[in-house]
Each structure stands twice: as structure tokens, then as C-alpha cells.
Enzyme design. Structure first.
Site, short mmCIF file in Angstrom:
data_model
loop_
_atom_site.label_atom_id
_atom_site.label_comp_id
_atom_site.label_asym_id
_atom_site.label_seq_id
_atom_site.Cartn_x
_atom_site.Cartn_y
_atom_site.Cartn_z
N SER A 1 0.84 -1.18 0.00
CA SER A 1 0.14 0.05 -0.14
C SER A 1 0.96 1.35 -0.04
O SER A 1 0.51 2.43 -0.36
CB SER A 1 -0.85 0.06 1.29
OG SER A 1 -1.44 -1.03 1.62
N HIS B 1 -2.05 -3.08 -6.20
CA HIS B 1 -2.74 -2.80 -4.99
C HIS B 1 -4.19 -2.86 -4.84
O HIS B 1 -4.96 -2.04 -5.49
CB HIS B 1 -2.23 -1.16 -4.62
CG HIS B 1 -2.52 -0.90 -3.26
ND1 HIS B 1 -3.18 0.51 -3.19
CD2 HIS B 1 -3.17 -1.32 -2.09
CE1 HIS B 1 -3.47 0.52 -1.96
NE2 HIS B 1 -3.39 -0.29 -1.28
N GLU C 1 -5.28 -0.35 -8.21
CA GLU C 1 -4.22 0.51 -8.43
C GLU C 1 -2.98 -0.30 -9.04
O GLU C 1 -2.66 -1.32 -8.43
CB GLU C 1 -3.77 1.24 -7.15
CG GLU C 1 -4.33 2.64 -6.87
CD GLU C 1 -3.79 3.29 -5.75
OE1 GLU C 1 -3.87 4.47 -5.79
OE2 GLU C 1 -3.14 2.66 -4.84
N ASN D 1 -3.69 6.46 -1.20
CA ASN D 1 -3.37 6.57 0.21
C ASN D 1 -2.57 7.92 0.45
O ASN D 1 -2.72 8.43 1.59
CB ASN D 1 -2.60 5.29 0.62
CG ASN D 1 -3.55 4.41 0.95
OD1 ASN D 1 -4.69 4.50 1.15
ND2 ASN D 1 -3.00 3.05 1.26
#
Ligand code: 3H9
Length: 700
Positions: A407, A428, A440, A478
């Protein structure tokens, strides 16, 4: 220019063929072509008219690219009336998906046949619209008001079995559609079936209170959205008014929806999702590698969910853990997930069994030696991940794709642990990985084009929505979330209660407020991520004070029954906790913060504009390819309401100048550490451009 619609007499049947790839959308030329063909049929020797499509599908709806532009004649509602008024019997022959305006054309025809694998639906609600060419008036007449409401407010297509039961489809065609449909037309003519106009069918009444109940269910299920409620208004008109009056009401409400910011946002999302699947600079015919066998390393919640995706798509999966106990735990998570899917009616027991049968477990890396793709989902720690990749380098066959589900970590540094960085990529997934749509795809500096192309195609195969990201801490989602989460926690320190904070964001449209999301994900996840960073990179230390203290009290969120909130062990309902409020006040006092009232407007602007400002930096650095990609990440991965169009579309919708003004105000009030206007935001405001305009010009 040749018309996408052709008309010919096949013996005594007039055949209207539509050929407008890719999905036979009802562009002006198609509408004109159908209009002219119906007119021609009135004058010729045809005894019936057949509407049929070439290519992969029947008409999949109005042409969405024409929305927002000046409308051009013939208008679709008029065309549908023209079809219904034809003096010759009209039959629609359906294959693929008859959606939106496509189904409206079919419902204006006097009869409908379809191949058994076809689907029909009115998905306009997903574009913030309602069926605007008579669909809200004709569907209740064919299928009844309740079924029509379900179909139109849900927007999901239905299969032929259901469509035939509901009376939407009259005849299932066996064999080749064209021949079968022609034969059926002749049969109808011979039987003297006559023109059955849908508008003349009665609408069965519904019990008192049904519409009111529907409205209140929708107020919860489609909170904040206007189109679903307007669909109920139209069905009410179908039940209580003459057809022509119902059509007038439908038109009025359709135009209101079309002009709404919600529809603009949802239409943006429709195209953004499809655009995101395209990688700039990667040609369509980039070769792809074969992927039949997949290895997944780490059988925690994430790894287990990842494994299920590939098994569900028909691939063999080997799940690797360090010992039998951990492996057993992972496999039982998978069993539970499949059982849950069957229980909730998401899949049949046989299908679940077949998928589960494709997943095997191992504790031996050698079992991955013939895998075509290996995805690592171990602990978020760079050294551990590098060790795993060095092992994979030694074991995996040449040409295997080596992916990390990290992540946050630097995919380039992970790739550097191998002798084949060109085969390394980030994939991801979002938790729960077998359910969340977003993927992702992290393109590292040496990732080969065919590896990227293979992973983008694979994402579609496992029914994910892929978005390409460059390498940076946290990638697109993130990295931006760090800023959103910081502002959320600072608002709490400065005076908002957790309920006020989450309530403001949920009222605005987020599926869940940020603190409730932290509790769901586990507060220890962020805690460990922060601990893994040098102090200088942990961000504003005030922001995580409360979350850190909660972790140290073993309040890890939902999994321990308490975090920012308390959770009912049975229902998982959250409730506020005076202990947390006391903790917040203690931490605020320790930081010397004088708490104040913070209104919902400030909360929403601080959190959203923190996202937008960082999104601008991400675009400027080329981490995301386009603003729409960021919107897809947020809508599919973070519970951002699709009808707001994602953070970047939202910024355009409220005006970039307004966003910049607020960011500057926050900079003055809270300091430039957290609030420095992004250079791209300043540039766009200075030149008077929107992000959408910038995206268009930078894609050239
Ligand atoms: C409506 O009908 C309003 C009426 O009630 C009233 C009017 C007055 N228009 O999805 P894909 C493009 S509202 C224009 O990847 P799939 C799409 O952008 C409409 N373009 O394929 C893409 O382009 P590109 C109600 C459209 O096989 C390409 O086609 N109808 C349209 O995965 C391939 O699309 C809908 O909402 C369109 N209507 O799925 C249906 N549809 O290749 C919307 C697609 O350049 N469409 N394109 O990226 C779908 O749900 C799916 O496209 C479909 C095929 C299931 C049909």
C-alpha cells in the site's frame, strides 16, 4: 457519409439494421436512420418491420457523448412514438444488451423477441437520469409498477428468463437471431396479431402506501440522489394520469435531471472509468503474457481475498504461507467468504465449490516455480518484501510477472531486489479484496510495457477497475488520504466530536466518515505505517495523537469492539464513547489547543480541499495520468459518492477559484506546513482553466 442504419425488404418484411459500433448507441444519425426507415415502410409492400442490430449488441442506449450539447432532431421520445404509431407491425429483435433508449425503442415496438443470453435494462439512474423516451410510462404497462420501479431505480439489467416472465419480452428466439426473428415476424403476420401498442395497455394498480414506502427506502438506499425519487414521481404519473400526460411529466423530470450537477458528475464517472483503463503511450496492440496460474504469498485477509479474485475468473491459484497453521487460517477465511457469498445469493453453491477447488495451499516456495503471476501480500515492511522478491527471483520461471500488493512501499526498491525489475509491478488491491472494485496498478520505473498491458487486461478479467499510478509513498489513493485523514483528526483535536466529524462527511455523501473508516480498517494499520517512517516523514504529529493513544489502549477499531467509537458485538452499530471524548480533550489540552465549535461547512471543506490540493500535486508530478483517474480511485476505493463525481470533478464543479481561496484561507489560519496551495491549482486559477480543460489539452 453513409448512414449507420440500412433498410431493405426481405420478401414482405421490412428490415431495419443498425450498425453503429461499438454499442449501437442512438446518435442523431441512428435516430434519423430509424425515422426514415419507418417512414419508408409505411409506403412499401412490407407487412411488418423488424428492428435488428449488427455487432455485439442491440442498441445500448442514447448516445451519452451527445448529452450536454444542443439536442438535435429527431428527438428520441418522438421517434419512439413514431415507431409505436407505425401502420405496419413493428418487431424488435434483441441480442447483447438492450439498455436505456435501446429498451425504450424496443418497448415502443409492437412485439419483442430476443436470444436467450440477452439482457434488458434501464440504467439511466446510474447516469443521474431517468428513462426519458417513454420508458417510465411504458415499462409499468408491460411489467407492472413495482417491477418497473425495481428495474429503473436499481439500474441493473435483467436476464431473459425474468424479462419474459415480466412480459417485457414476448418470444425467445432459437438459433440465429435474424432468421428466427424473420420467421417469427411472418408468424405474427399470418396470425394477424395486429399492432399491440404498449401505451394502450392498462397499468395494474398498486396497493396504497407502496409508492410512499418506495420513496422512503430510496431516501436511505440512494441518499442524496435526485433521479431515483423522480423515477417514483414518473411511475406515479403512469399509475394516475393518461399516457400523454405521463410522457409530459417524464420529459420535464428528465430535463431537470439532465441539467443537474449530479448527472454531470455521474456522466463524468462513466467516461472516466473507461478512460482510466487506457494507458498513455501504451499502444493497443502491446503484446500480453499468458496468465493461467497465479501464486499469492501471504494468506492474511488481503492475500486470501486476492486469491479468490483469480479463482473466480477461472485461474489456478496457489496460496503460500510460512507454516501450516497460518495457511489453514487463510484457507478458512476463503471458505467463510465463499459460504457468505452463497448465503447472500451472490453465487450458486456449485459455482462457489468450483472456484474454491481452484485454490490450493502450500508452504513451499518451489510450488510457485511455474506460476505466470505471483502477488506478494505480506507484512508492510520494505526489508521483508525485498527478501520475498529475492526468493521469487531465484525460483520463478523467466517471464513470470512479479507483483507486490504493497500500500505504501517503494516498488522500485522492491524491484531492485531482483535481477528482473522489468517483470515487477505493483497491484494494490483494496480490502475486502474479493469485493472492492478498485485496483491501483503501480508502474515502476523499469516495468516492461507488456507486463503493464497484461495487468490492465487481467484487471478486467477479474472484474476490477484498474487505475495506473506512478511510484510514490501511498500511490494515488493513500497519499491523498493522508491529507484527508490529517484534517479529520485535527478537526477533532480542535473541537469536533467524532460523531460531528463523521456525520458531516456522511451527510455530504461519503459512504462512511473517516474515523469510522479508520475503525473499520484497524487503527493499528496506520499506527504501524507511521512507526515504519522516520519521524520527519510522519506528518503533523498533532494529528495522530488520539489514534496513537487509542492503539496503545488496545482500542484497534471494530476488531476489538472499540476504537474512535464503541461497537455492538452483534450488530456492529457504532455508538459514541465518553472515554474517547475525555481522551480527545486531554490530548487537546496537552497540545495547548483551545477547543471551539467547528461547523459542518468547515469540516467538509478542510477534508475535501486537502484531498483536492494533494490530487493537484499528484497530477503535476505525473503520478496519476489524468484527473478522472483520481476520481475513479476515490469512487471505487474510498466510498466517495459517485454522484459528486470524485474529488477532482467536485473541485471543477465548485470552481477552482473557490477551492484556491479556501486553501489560502486555511494556509493563513493553520499554517503552510499543511496548507500550501498546489502550483497546478494556482496555475489553473491564474489562466482561468478548469481541470477538465487542462486534462483535455495535456492528453494531446
Ligand atoms: C439513455 O438511454 C437516455 C434515454 O432514456 C433517454 C434519452 C432522451 N453512448 O462499457 P464499454 C462507449 S442514457 C456513447 O467499455 P462493455 C464507451 O464509452 C444511456 N458511448 O463496453 C466505450 O468507448 P471507448 C443508457 C457509449 O462491452 C465503448 O462504448 N445506457 C455508450 O464493457 C465500449 O463500452 C447506458 O447507460 C453510450 N450509451 O459494455 C449504457 N455506451 O471504447 C451504457 C458505451 O471509447 N453502456 N459507450 O472507451 C454500458 O453499460 C456498457 O457500455 C455496455 C457494454 C454494457 C453496453
Amino acid at each position: 457519409m453513409t448512414s449507420p442504419v440500412s433498410y431493405e425488404l426481405v420478401d414482405d418484411i421490412g428490415v431495419i439494421s443498425i450498425d453503429n459500433p461499438p454499442v449501437n448507441a442512438l446518435s442523431q444519425a441512428v435516430r434519423q436512420g430509424i425515422h426514415d426507415a419507418i417512414a419508408a415502410a409505411q409506403q412499401d409492400a412490407s407487412k411488418a418491420v423488424l428492428i435488428i442490430c449488427d455487432g455485439r449488441t442491440f442498441i445500448a442506449g442514447a448516445d451519452i457523448t451527445e448529452f450536454g450539447k444542443p439536442p438535435q432532431e429527431p428527438y428520441l421520445p418522438d421517434l419512439c412514438n413514431t415507431i409505436e404509431d407505425s401502420s405496419k407491425l413493428v418487431v424488435a429483435a434483441i441480442h447483447g444488451t438492450a439498455l436505456g433508449g435501446g429498451l425504450e425503442v424496443a418497448m415502443s415496438s409492437h412485439y419483442r423477441c430476443a436470444v436467450s443470453g440477452a439482457k434488458v435494462g434501464l440504467p439511466e439512474v446510474k447516469l443521474g437520469l431517468l428513462p426519458g423516451a417513454g420508458g417510465t410510462q411504458r415499462l409499468p404497462r408491460l411489467a407492472g409498477a413495482t417491477a418497473a420501479l425495481d428495474i429503473m431505480t436499481g439500474g441493473n439489467p435483467i436476464d431473459m428468463e425474468k424479462a419474459a416472465t415480466l412480459g417485457i419480452i414476448d418470444h425467445i428466439a432459437d438459433g440465429k437471431l435474424r432468421e428466427a426473428a424473420l420467421a417469427w415476424c411472418r408468424e405474427l403476420v399470418q396470425k394477424d396479431a395486429g399492432r399491440r401498442k404498449t401505451r394502450e395497455l392498462p397499468v395494474a394498480t398498486v396497493a396504497d402506501g407502496v409508492l410512499a414506502e418506495y420513496r422512503s427506502t430510496l431516501a436511505k438506499r440512494a441518499r442524496g440522489q435526485i433521479a431515483p425519487q423522480k423515477i417514483v414521481d414518473c411511475v406515479e404519473a403512469a399509475l394516475t394520469r393518461p399516457f400523454a400526460e405521463g410522457l409530459r411529466i417524464e420529459r420535464e423530470k428528465f430535463l431537470e435531471c439532465m441539467q443537474s450537477p449530479q448527472s454531470a458528475a455521474l456522466r463524468h464517472m462513466f467516461f472516466a472509468e473507461r478512460e482510466a483503463a487506457k494507458v498513455r503511450g501504451l499502444s493497443k496492440d502491446t503484446p500480453q503474457r499468458d496468465v493461467n496460474k497465479v501464486g499469492v504469498i501471504g494468506a492474511g485477509t488481503m492475500g486470501s481475498g486476492i486469491a479468490m479474485n483469480f479463482a473466480n475468473a477461472g485461474m489456478q491459484v496457489v496460496l503460500l504461507e510460512v507454516n501450516d497453521e497460518a495457511l489453514g487460517k487463510g484457507l478458512s477465511i476463503i471458505d467463510r467468504n465463499y459460504q457468505g457469498g452463497v448465503k447472500r445469493g451472490k453465487m450458486s453453491a456449485e459455482h462457489a465449490l468450483a472456484c474454491r477447488g481452484r485454490i490450493s495451499g502450500t508452504t513451499d516456495y518451489e510450488s510457485l516455480s511455474d506460476a505466470d503471476l505471483v502477488i506478494e501480500a505480506v507484512f508492510e515492511n520494505l526489508e521483508i518484501k525485498q527478501e520475498v522478491f529475492a526468493t521469487l527471483d531465484a525460483i520463478c520461471r523467466q517471464g513470470a510477472i512479479l507483483a507486490t500488493n504493497t500500500s505504501y512501499q517503494d516498488v522500485d526498491r522492491i524491484a531492485a531486489a531482483t535481477t528482473r525489475p522489468q517483470d515487477v509491478i505493483g497491484l494494490h488491491f483494496f480490502s475486502p479484496a474479493h469485493i472492492m472494485k478498485l485496483l491501483e496498478v503501480v508502474r515502476a520505473s523499469k516495468t516492461a510495457d507488456d507486463v503493464l498491458a497484461t495487468c490492465m487486461a487481467l484487471a478486467k478479467k477479474i472484474r476490477k477497475t484498474p487505475v495506473v499510478s506512478g511510484v510514490c509513498y501511498g500511490f494515488i489513493g493513500n497519499r491523498m488520504l493522508g491529507h484527508y485523514g490529517r484534517e479529520a483528526q485535527l478537526c477533532v483535536i480542535e473541537g469536533a466530536t467524532p460523531e460531528q466529524l463523521d456525520g458531516a462527511m456522511e451527510e455530504w455523501g461519503m459512504a462512511m466518515g473517516p474515523l469510522a473508516v479508520f475503525d473499520l480498517a484497524g487503527l493499528d494499520v496506520g499506527y504501524k505505517a507511521r512507526q515504519g517512517l522516520p519521524e520527519s516523514e510522519r506528518g503533523d504529529p498533532r494529528a495522530s495523537r488520539v489514534a496513537d493513544a487509542l492503539v496503545e489502549m488496545n482500542r484497534l477499531g471494530q476488531k476489538t469492539g472499540a476504537g474512535f467509537y464503541r461497537y455492538d458485538p452483534e450488530t456492529r452499530r457504532r455508538s459514541s464513547d465518553p472515554e474517547v471524548q475525555a481522551l480527545i480533550e486531554r490530548e487537546a489540552a496537552a497540545l495547548g489547543v483551545e477547543r471551539r465549535e467547528i461547523d459542518a461547512g468547515e469540516i467538509v471543506d478542510r477534508l475535501l480541499f486537502a484531498l483536492v490540493n494533494e490530487g493537484m500535486n499528484i497530477l503535476d508530478e505525473g503520478i496519476a495520468q489524468r484527473p478522472g483517474d483520481i476520481d475513479v480511485v476515490y469512487v471505487y476505493g474510498y466510498g466517495f459518492p459517485a454522484w459528486r463525481g470524485g474529488p477532482m470533478h467536485y473541485a471543477d464543479a465548485v470552481g477552482l477559484a473557490h477551492v484556491l481561496e479556501r486553501v489560502r484561507e486555511f494556509e493563513q489560519r493553520f499554517g503552510s506546513e499543511n496548507w500550501t496551495p498546489a502550483p497546478l491549482l494556482e496555475k489553473l486559477v491564474a489562466t482561468g482553466n478548469t481541470l477538465a480543460e487542462w486534462a483535455k489539452s495535456s492528453s494531446k
